[in-house]
Each structure stands twice: as structure tokens, then as C-alpha cells.
Design an enzyme around this catalytic site. Structure first.
Site, PDB file in Angstrom:
ATOM      1  N   ASP A 206       0.857  -1.175   0.000  1.00 43.09           N
ATOM      2  CA  ASP A 206       0.000   0.000   0.000  1.00 43.09           C
ATOM      3  C   ASP A 206       0.900   1.234   0.000  1.00 43.09           C
ATOM      4  O   ASP A 206       2.097   1.146   0.306  1.00 43.09           O
ATOM      5  CB  ASP A 206      -0.893  -0.029   1.239  1.00 43.09           C
ATOM      6  CG  ASP A 206      -1.831   1.156   1.312  1.00 43.09           C
ATOM      7  OD1 ASP A 206      -2.358   1.564   0.266  1.00 43.09           O
ATOM      8  OD2 ASP A 206      -2.008   1.682   2.426  1.00 43.09           O
ATOM      9  N   ARG A 207       0.343   2.401  -0.314  1.00 44.42           N
ATOM     10  CA  ARG A 207       1.172   3.612  -0.344  1.00 44.42           C
ATOM     11  C   ARG A 207       0.990   4.448   0.915  1.00 44.42           C
ATOM     12  O   ARG A 207       1.832   4.447   1.798  1.00 44.42           O
ATOM     13  CB  ARG A 207       0.822   4.461  -1.590  1.00 44.42           C
ATOM     14  CG  ARG A 207       1.879   5.514  -1.939  1.00 44.42           C
ATOM     15  CD  ARG A 207       1.351   6.545  -2.922  1.00 44.42           C
ATOM     16  NE  ARG A 207       0.523   7.562  -2.267  1.00 44.42           N
ATOM     17  CZ  ARG A 207      -0.030   8.594  -2.901  1.00 44.42           C
ATOM     18  NH1 ARG A 207       0.116   8.725  -4.213  1.00 44.42           N
ATOM     19  NH2 ARG A 207      -0.751   9.476  -2.234  1.00 44.42           N
ATOM     20  N   ASP A 208      -0.144   5.148   1.037  1.00 48.23           N
ATOM     21  CA  ASP A 208      -0.374   6.048   2.172  1.00 48.23           C
ATOM     22  C   ASP A 208      -0.517   5.260   3.468  1.00 48.23           C
ATOM     23  O   ASP A 208      -1.309   4.328   3.570  1.00 48.23           O
ATOM     24  CB  ASP A 208      -1.631   6.881   1.944  1.00 48.23           C
ATOM     25  CG  ASP A 208      -1.531   7.740   0.686  1.00 48.23           C
ATOM     26  OD1 ASP A 208      -0.408   8.068   0.287  1.00 48.23           O
ATOM     27  OD2 ASP A 208      -2.582   8.066   0.100  1.00 48.23           O
TER      28      ASP A 208
ATOM     29  N   ASP B  92      -1.605  -0.729   5.859  1.00 47.77           N
ATOM     30  CA  ASP B  92      -1.969  -0.232   7.186  1.00 47.77           C
ATOM     31  C   ASP B  92      -3.459  -0.286   7.437  1.00 47.77           C
ATOM     32  O   ASP B  92      -3.908   0.083   8.527  1.00 47.77           O
ATOM     33  CB  ASP B  92      -1.494   1.216   7.343  1.00 47.77           C
ATOM     34  CG  ASP B  92      -2.245   2.162   6.416  1.00 47.77           C
ATOM     35  OD1 ASP B  92      -2.299   1.883   5.198  1.00 47.77           O
ATOM     36  OD2 ASP B  92      -2.789   3.172   6.904  1.00 47.77           O
TER      37      ASP B  92
ATOM     38  N   LYS C 252      -9.597  -1.288  -3.509  1.00 50.06           N
ATOM     39  CA  LYS C 252      -9.546  -2.091  -2.287  1.00 50.06           C
ATOM     40  C   LYS C 252     -10.680  -1.679  -1.340  1.00 50.06           C
ATOM     41  O   LYS C 252     -10.968  -0.486  -1.252  1.00 50.06           O
ATOM     42  CB  LYS C 252      -8.184  -1.896  -1.605  1.00 50.06           C
ATOM     43  CG  LYS C 252      -6.998  -2.419  -2.403  1.00 50.06           C
ATOM     44  CD  LYS C 252      -5.674  -2.132  -1.709  1.00 50.06           C
ATOM     45  CE  LYS C 252      -5.356  -0.646  -1.646  1.00 50.06           C
ATOM     46  NZ  LYS C 252      -4.053  -0.336  -1.030  1.00 50.06           N
TER      47      LYS C 252
ATOM     48  N   GLN D 157      -6.604   5.973  -4.767  1.00 53.70           N
ATOM     49  CA  GLN D 157      -6.450   7.434  -4.790  1.00 53.70           C
ATOM     50  C   GLN D 157      -7.761   8.056  -5.258  1.00 53.70           C
ATOM     51  O   GLN D 157      -7.880   8.563  -6.370  1.00 53.70           O
ATOM     52  CB  GLN D 157      -5.274   7.832  -5.688  1.00 53.70           C
ATOM     53  CG  GLN D 157      -3.919   7.378  -5.179  1.00 53.70           C
ATOM     54  CD  GLN D 157      -3.574   7.979  -3.828  1.00 53.70           C
ATOM     55  OE1 GLN D 157      -3.855   9.147  -3.567  1.00 53.70           O
ATOM     56  NE2 GLN D 157      -2.981   7.170  -2.949  1.00 53.70           N
ATOM     57  N   SER D 158      -8.772   7.982  -4.379  1.00 51.47           N
ATOM     58  CA  SER D 158     -10.108   8.445  -4.741  1.00 51.47           C
ATOM     59  C   SER D 158     -10.186   9.954  -4.913  1.00 51.47           C
ATOM     60  O   SER D 158     -11.161  10.463  -5.471  1.00 51.47           O
ATOM     61  CB  SER D 158     -11.123   7.991  -3.691  1.00 51.47           C
ATOM     62  OG  SER D 158     -10.785   8.498  -2.418  1.00 51.47           O
TER      63      SER D 158
ATOM     64  N   VAL E  39      -2.121  11.421   5.709  1.00 53.64           N
ATOM     65  CA  VAL E  39      -2.462  12.781   6.119  1.00 53.64           C
ATOM     66  C   VAL E  39      -3.962  12.944   6.342  1.00 53.64           C
ATOM     67  O   VAL E  39      -4.441  14.056   6.571  1.00 53.64           O
ATOM     68  CB  VAL E  39      -1.981  13.806   5.066  1.00 53.64           C
ATOM     69  CG1 VAL E  39      -0.462  13.759   4.936  1.00 53.64           C
ATOM     70  CG2 VAL E  39      -2.643  13.561   3.706  1.00 53.64           C
ATOM     71  N   GLY E  40      -4.701  11.833   6.296  1.00 58.59           N
ATOM     72  CA  GLY E  40      -6.147  11.913   6.478  1.00 58.59           C
ATOM     73  C   GLY E  40      -6.861  12.246   5.187  1.00 58.59           C
ATOM     74  O   GLY E  40      -6.241  12.515   4.154  1.00 58.59           O
TER      75      GLY E  40
END
Length: 311
Positions: free
Chosen positions: A39-41, A165, A140, A84-85, A48-49
Site C-alpha cells: 500500500d502507499r499512504d 496499514d 480495495k 487514490q479516490s 495525512v487523512g
């Protein structure tokens, strides 16, 4: 699929495994990985929320993640699989997303002091992005992007490990048939805090029974939204989930296990010659296609105390 217990678990251990990397009761890889899915973020860079990273200057690496990616790529390809919505919601342009990934590439290269670069200069081997604002077959926890990566890298589901995460990462791994690993960074921080209150140090393995029989964890689950709680239950119905502090800790533990394992091809060749080979137990994943959204959710969770469960 992809993980096995090194020995059968007794009933007390089934509730919550307070195990560490050196402990023989820890969940272990059963197949030598051919692909790492990250995963990335919240896994590589700081979360960052909502609505996510929409400016390149807001992207910052989680300490140790760059080195972890470099170490993982020395063993097998790394593919980044990310929702990345913000793109689908019109909050981020295509050019803006490209700039963010260029900054990510630069930060990883700088922090890892070089490392292996792909032909296009990336510090990963594949990048899969779902820009959909609403649930879809690629986003996902659906398995679409993972299935694409498995196809592109000619990899069996049991030969891939998904690290993220969020419980949507774990469920996507379950639905694709890959081995899931959860991190205590990003969205995983709330779970990590609950485990600390329980007196548990990471890494640890979380089971379905623990959520109902351990008060602190039951309270944590009740504090989550209905959608996330449903993901947690679905994820744990597939077996225990290994939780690590960071990507760096997970990478070191997974690599230590992976280096000791023969490849799946070697296992099959050994079996074909009629020689004794370690038993490989596979969990049969639900039938999936790149256009299917979600398989039916298991009706109940059952775990045998006399049989080693698989992740």
C-alpha cells in the site's frame, strides 16, 4: 494462503498471540514470495487523512520505509497498490498525481541512497492506482488491482504478500488469495494503541477470538465504524493476521523467513520426483475475476486448536 504456523497452537495462544519475531509460535511464511504488494499512504508515506495527499509537498516518507523497499526489491519485485479516490472526486489532477509519485520516487531514492532503479527510474517495479471515488472491482478491499499485479508478474496468489496499514488491504489480500500483513502505521495506529493498552508489544498476531474475548480489543472494535468492523471480521475469518510496527520491521521479519524457504517451483519439482518434501497447505480463495467486486463473506469464523491456521 502464503503463511503457516510453525507448530499447532494451544487454546490460550489462539486468543491473542503475544509473539515476537524469534518466537517459534509466530505465524510464518509457507511459500517463498515472488512479489511484494505494498500500500502507499500509511505504509510508505505518512497518512495525512482525508482526502489524502493532494499536494506533492504534503508527501513525507515514514522513517525506514525507503530502506525497507530497497531490501525487499533485492529479493523480489515490489508493486505499489493504492486507492487514490481524490482523483475520482476531482480534488487531484492526473498531472498532480504524477508529480506526487515523482516526489515519492525521489524521496525513496534519496533516503535509500540509491538502491535499485527500474528502467523508468522508479524505486518500485509496478504501480497500480485506483482513482474511483466509489466502490469498484479495482478499489480495495476488492481484489482487482492485486489480481492485475499477479497477472502482470506471472505470480500465483500464494507467492505474493500484501502489506498495508488498513483492513481494506488485508481483505483485498484475502480475496485475491495472497498473504496479508498489517502495519501499525497510518490507519493501524488505533489498533496499535489498543494492543499497547492490552500490554502487547509488536509484532503480534491477531485472531478473531481475541476480538470477542479480550475486553480492550472488543472496545476497540466497537469504536470503529460499521464498515471497518465488517472488514475486520472478514479479514480474521480467513485466519490470524500478523501485525508489525512499521514496514521496516515487517520487511526484516519477512525477508528472514523468505530466505529459508524453497521456491514453489522447487517444491513442485521435488514432489514430481517422488521425494519427500515439506507439506504445503493451501487455502482455496474464492473464485475471483478482474471484474468481480467481492466474493460472498464467510458465514462464520472457525479455528481448530489442533490444526495450524493459515493466513
Amino acid at each position: 494462503a502464503g503463511f503457516a504456523m510453525s507448530r499447532p497452537m494451544s487454546r490460550p495462544i489462539l486468543l491473542l498471540l503475544l509473539t515476537h519475531a524469534h518466537d517459534t509460535s509466530a505465524l510464518r511464511l509457507a511459500v517463498r514470495p515472488k512479489l511484494w504488494l505494498l500500500d502507499r499512504d500509511g505504509c510508505i508515506n505518512a497518512d495525512v487523512g482525508s482526502p489524502g495527499v493532494v499536494r506533492r509537498e504534503d508527501l513525507h516518507l515514514i522513517p525506514g520505509s525507503a530502506g525497507a523497499i530497497t531490501r525487499l526489491r533485492l529479493f523480489a519485485p515490489v508493486a505499489v497498490v493504492t486507492n487514490q479516490s481524490a482523483r475520482g472526486k476531482g480534488l487531484l489532477s492526473a498531472a498532480g498525481l504524477d508529480e506526487i509519485h515523482e516526489r515519492l520516487r525521489h524521496l525513496i531514492a534519496s533516503a535509500a541512497r540509491g538502491g535499485l532503479a527500474s528502467e523508468d527510474g522508479s524505486r518500485w517495479d509496478g504501480l497500480y492506482v485506483c482513482e474511483d471515488a466509489f466502490p469498484s472491482s479495482r478499489k480495495k478491499p476488492a481484489a482487482g488491482m492485486l489480481l492485475e499485479a499477479l497477472h502482470d508478474f506471472t505470480c500465483e496468489p500464494s507467492e505474493a504478500v500484501m502489506v498495508g496499514d488498513s483492513w481494506s488491504d488485508v481483505v483485498a489480500a484475502r480475496r485475491a488469495g495472497c498473504a496479508p500483513v498489517l502495519l501499525a502505521t497510518g490507519h493501524g495506529q488505533a489498533l496499535a494503541a489498543a494492543l499497547r493498552r492490552h500490554g502487547t508489544r509488536l509484532p503480534a498476531s491477531l485472531t478473531a477470538a481475541a476480538l470477542s474475548e479480550e475486553r480492550v480489543l472488543a472496545e476497540w472494535l466497537e469504536s470503529r465504524g460499521e464498515a471497518e468492523a465488517a472488514l475486520v471480521r472478514e479479514a480474521l475469518c480467513g485466519g490470524p493476521v500478523r501485525v508489525y510496527e512499521t514496514l521496516a520491521q515487517a520487511a526484516d521479519a519477512l525477508l528472514a523467513q523468505a530466505r529459508e524457504l524453497p521456491s514453489q517451483q522447487r517444491r513442485e519439482e521435488t514432489a514430481a520426483r517422488g521425494l519427500a518434501a515439506p507439506t504445503l497447505r493451501r487455502a482455496t480463495p474464492p473464485a475471483m475475476s478482474a471484474t468481480a467486486s467481492s466474493p460472498p463473506r464467510p458465514a462464520a469464523c472457525t479455528t481448530s486448536s489442533g490444526t495450524a491456521p493459515l493466513l
